[in-house]
Scaffold this active site. Structure first.
Site, PDB file in Angstrom:
ATOM      1  N   ASP A   1      47.186 -53.507  85.511  1.00  0.00           N
ATOM      2  CA  ASP A   1      46.318 -54.592  85.449  1.00  0.00           C
ATOM      3  C   ASP A   1      45.874 -54.512  86.918  1.00  0.00           C
ATOM      4  O   ASP A   1      46.390 -54.909  87.849  1.00  0.00           O
ATOM      5  CB  ASP A   1      47.255 -55.816  85.303  1.00  0.00           C
ATOM      6  CG  ASP A   1      46.709 -56.939  85.203  1.00  0.00           C
ATOM      7  OD1 ASP A   1      45.481 -57.107  84.897  1.00  0.00           O
ATOM      8  OD2 ASP A   1      47.076 -57.856  86.055  1.00  0.00           O
TER       9      ASP A   1
ATOM     10  N   GLU B   1      43.009 -51.990  82.384  1.00  0.00           N
ATOM     11  CA  GLU B   1      42.442 -52.945  81.928  1.00  0.00           C
ATOM     12  C   GLU B   1      40.962 -53.007  82.222  1.00  0.00           C
ATOM     13  O   GLU B   1      40.599 -52.794  83.620  1.00  0.00           O
ATOM     14  CB  GLU B   1      43.143 -54.160  81.971  1.00  0.00           C
ATOM     15  CG  GLU B   1      42.363 -55.588  81.365  1.00  0.00           C
ATOM     16  CD  GLU B   1      42.878 -56.893  81.754  1.00  0.00           C
ATOM     17  OE1 GLU B   1      42.364 -57.855  81.124  1.00  0.00           O
ATOM     18  OE2 GLU B   1      44.122 -56.757  81.937  1.00  0.00           O
TER      19      GLU B   1
ATOM     20  N   ASP C   1      51.091 -60.266  86.685  1.00  0.00           N
ATOM     21  CA  ASP C   1      50.468 -58.997  86.477  1.00  0.00           C
ATOM     22  C   ASP C   1      51.361 -57.945  85.967  1.00  0.00           C
ATOM     23  O   ASP C   1      50.651 -56.989  85.228  1.00  0.00           O
ATOM     24  CB  ASP C   1      49.941 -58.637  88.020  1.00  0.00           C
ATOM     25  CG  ASP C   1      49.616 -60.010  88.626  1.00  0.00           C
ATOM     26  OD1 ASP C   1      48.485 -59.871  88.842  1.00  0.00           O
ATOM     27  OD2 ASP C   1      50.393 -60.591  89.321  1.00  0.00           O
TER      28      ASP C   1
END
Length: 179
Positions: free
Chosen positions: A12, A72, A145
Site C-alpha cells: 500500500d 495497489e 496501511d
C-alpha cells in the site's frame, strides 16, 4: 518461497507510511507471514524519505523472497501535491521489483475490494474484517496501511493465475488491467 507455497508481497504505497504484507498461499490455505509499515519522518528531506523506503522494503524483499508483488494502483481526487509525492514513493517500490526481477500486479482499489470481499464497493472496515477472517488473525491488522497491504497481497494471489498466463504476462507486468 518460505513455506513451499506461492508468496505475494502486497504494498500500500505512500510517503509517510508504506504498508507491506506477505501472504502465502498453499492450495486453498492463506497465511500472513509478516506485515507492517515503513514510516518516514516529515522532518527528513524528501530524497532521504525515498531512500529509507527503498532500503527498508529492500530488506523485506530479501527476508521474504516473494514470487511476485501486488502494488495497489493509486487513485487521487484533487490533491495533486499529495499524489505527486505518493507516486514518487510508488516509483521506488516499482524500482525495487524491477531490480529483483519480480513480476508486479497493479490492482485498482475496487479490484482489491472485489477479491477480498466479493464486491468492489466494500468499505474500509469490511475489507479489514475480511483480511482478518481470511488470514485467521486474532485482530484486524494495524495500522490501516498494513491491513491494506495484506488486502493487496490477497488480491494479487487471487488474480495471479489469470494475470500471468503467457499471453497476459507482458500486459500485467507493464501495468495492464487485471481480468
Amino acid at each position: 518461497m518460505m513455506g513451499g507455497g506461492r508468496l505475494c508481497l502486497g504494498i500500500d504505497p505512500g510517503l509517510a507510511r508504506v504498508g507491506y504484507g506477505v501472504v502465502e498461499r498453499q492450495g486453498s490455505r492463506l497465511r500472513a507471514l509478516t506485515y507492517g509499515c515503513v514510516e518516514t519522518s516529515p522532518k527528513l528531506p524528501f530524497t532521504q524519505r525515498l531512500l529509507h523506503i527503498y532500503e527498508a522494503l529492500g530488506e523485506q524483499l530479501e527476508h521474504c523472497a516473494p514470487d511476485f508483488m501486488s502494488v495497489e494502483r493509486l487513485f487521487f481526487g484533487r490533491n495533486i501535491t499529495t499524489a505527486e509525492f505518493v507516486w514518487q514513493a510508488r516509483g521506488v517500490v516499482m524500482l525495487l521489483a524491477a531490480r529483483k526481477g519480480l513480476p508486479v500486479l497493479e490492482p485498482k482499489p475496487n479490484q482489491i475490494k472485489l477479491a477480498v470481499c466479493g464486491t468492489g464497493g466494500a468499505d474500509k472496515t469490511q475489507v479489514q474484517r475480511m483480511v482478518q477472517r481470511l488470514l485467521g488473525l486474532d485482530a484486524i491488522p494495524s495500522p490501516d496501511d498494513a491491513a491494506d497491504a495484506l488486502a493487496a497481497a490477497l488480491a494479487g494471489l487471487a488474480y495471479y493465475d489469470s494475470a500471468f498466463r503467457p499471453e497476459a504476462e507482458r500486459a500485467a507486468v507493464s501495468g495492464g488491467d487485471l481480468p
